[in-house]
Design an enzyme around this catalytic site. Structure first.
Site, PDB file in Angstrom:
ATOM      1  N   ASP A  53      35.268  42.305  40.196  1.00 59.35           N
ATOM      2  CA  ASP A  53      35.147  40.850  40.036  1.00 59.35           C
ATOM      3  C   ASP A  53      35.487  40.404  38.618  1.00 59.35           C
ATOM      4  O   ASP A  53      34.830  39.527  38.063  1.00 59.35           O
ATOM      5  CB  ASP A  53      33.735  40.395  40.423  1.00 59.35           C
ATOM      6  CG  ASP A  53      33.682  38.909  40.793  1.00 59.35           C
ATOM      7  OD1 ASP A  53      34.734  38.316  41.101  1.00 59.35           O
ATOM      8  OD2 ASP A  53      32.567  38.341  40.768  1.00 59.35           O
ATOM      9  N   LYS A  55      37.129  38.332  36.034  1.00 63.83           N
ATOM     10  CA  LYS A  55      37.687  36.987  35.896  1.00 63.83           C
ATOM     11  C   LYS A  55      37.052  36.363  34.669  1.00 63.83           C
ATOM     12  O   LYS A  55      36.016  36.856  34.185  1.00 63.83           O
ATOM     13  CB  LYS A  55      37.416  36.149  37.150  1.00 63.83           C
ATOM     14  CG  LYS A  55      35.944  35.994  37.484  1.00 63.83           C
ATOM     15  CD  LYS A  55      35.754  35.266  38.798  1.00 63.83           C
ATOM     16  CE  LYS A  55      34.271  35.170  39.154  1.00 63.83           C
ATOM     17  NZ  LYS A  55      34.075  34.510  40.436  1.00 63.83           N
ATOM     18  N   ASN A  58      33.266  35.860  34.324  1.00 62.98           N
ATOM     19  CA  ASN A  58      32.393  37.036  34.259  1.00 62.98           C
ATOM     20  C   ASN A  58      32.536  37.821  32.960  1.00 62.98           C
ATOM     21  O   ASN A  58      32.029  38.928  32.852  1.00 62.98           O
ATOM     22  CB  ASN A  58      32.639  37.958  35.454  1.00 62.98           C
ATOM     23  CG  ASN A  58      32.098  37.365  36.731  1.00 62.98           C
ATOM     24  OD1 ASN A  58      31.305  36.430  36.716  1.00 62.98           O
ATOM     25  ND2 ASN A  58      32.537  37.896  37.852  1.00 62.98           N
ATOM     26  N   ASP A  71      27.643  39.810  35.833  1.00 62.09           N
ATOM     27  CA  ASP A  71      27.707  39.685  37.290  1.00 62.09           C
ATOM     28  C   ASP A  71      28.237  40.957  37.946  1.00 62.09           C
ATOM     29  O   ASP A  71      29.403  41.055  38.314  1.00 62.09           O
ATOM     30  CB  ASP A  71      28.544  38.475  37.703  1.00 62.09           C
ATOM     31  CG  ASP A  71      28.376  38.137  39.174  1.00 62.09           C
ATOM     32  OD1 ASP A  71      27.694  38.907  39.903  1.00 62.09           O
ATOM     33  OD2 ASP A  71      28.929  37.119  39.613  1.00 62.09           O
ATOM     34  N   THR A  91      37.313  37.304  43.775  1.00 69.41           N
ATOM     35  CA  THR A  91      37.882  35.965  43.662  1.00 69.41           C
ATOM     36  C   THR A  91      39.372  36.099  43.958  1.00 69.41           C
ATOM     37  O   THR A  91      40.069  36.874  43.295  1.00 69.41           O
ATOM     38  CB  THR A  91      37.647  35.406  42.241  1.00 69.41           C
ATOM     39  OG1 THR A  91      36.234  35.378  42.007  1.00 69.41           O
ATOM     40  CG2 THR A  91      38.236  34.014  42.086  1.00 69.41           C
TER      41      THR A  91
END
Length: 184
Positions: A53, A55, A58, A71, A91
């Site tokens: 994840d 991105k 995060n 996260d 995402t």
């Protein structure tokens, strides 16, 4: 704050907010963050953890301008060697083609996301976006990234190596993992 001639953002918070405020980062700033994120992912991979994840939302910046990943809810543990997982998560704009095609994947997905994040830092948006989820997925699976003229040859080269659609051809996908990225 200066680190070896690199201007590092000294205010803390999400990388996303800094990127939104700045629009794009200079290459040396993006390189600094890329190096720190690479070290964080390498550590997770050494423990058999895929992050899945990555991105801007995060990635947090400390008060001294260093990154911290947050996260960990989508992490997958016990992925060593040739192990793969099949969970569809993440995402969409940052998801690797092998997640989207549901073929099974390993830690190479984190290096794809690193390439997407680098592109985002240098251009202001991920390379594969569209006005709906299906079109975005189609672009990730089929389209080639378009590189703005202002990107340096080194930046283009690294992005091309990280954004290989075939995981086995992607920089970092071999047994050396992050070490291949660190020498590039």
């Amino acid at each position: 704050m200066q680190t070896e001639g690199v201007q590092i953002k000294s205010s803390w918070g999400e990388l996303f907010l800094h990127l939104e405020r700045e629009g794009i980062f200079l290459e040396d700033t993006a390189s600094f963050y890329l190096a720190e994120i690479t070290l964080a992912l390498a550590h997770l991979h050494s423990l058999g953890i895929i992050y899945r994840d990555l991105k801007p939302e995060n990635v947090m910046l400390s008060a001294h301008g260093h990154i911290k990943l947050t996260d960990f809810g989508l992490c997958k543990e016990s992925i060593h060697g040739d192990s793969v997982t099949h969970t569809f998560c993440g995402t969409v704009e940052y998801m690797a083609p092998e997640i989207l095609s549901r073929k099974g994947y390993n830690r190479a997905v984190d290096w794809w996301s690193l390439g997407i994040l680098l592109y985002d830092m240098l251009t202001g948006s991920p390379p594969f976006t569209a006005n709906n989820r299906k079109k975005t997925i189609d672009k990730i699976l089929k389209a080639k990234p378009v590189f703005p003229q202002y990107l340096t040859p080194d930046a283009r080269d690294l992005l091309k190596k990280l954004l290989k659609k075939i995981p086995a051809h992607r920089l970092g996908s071999g047994s050396a993992d992050a070490a291949d990225i660190q020498v590039t």
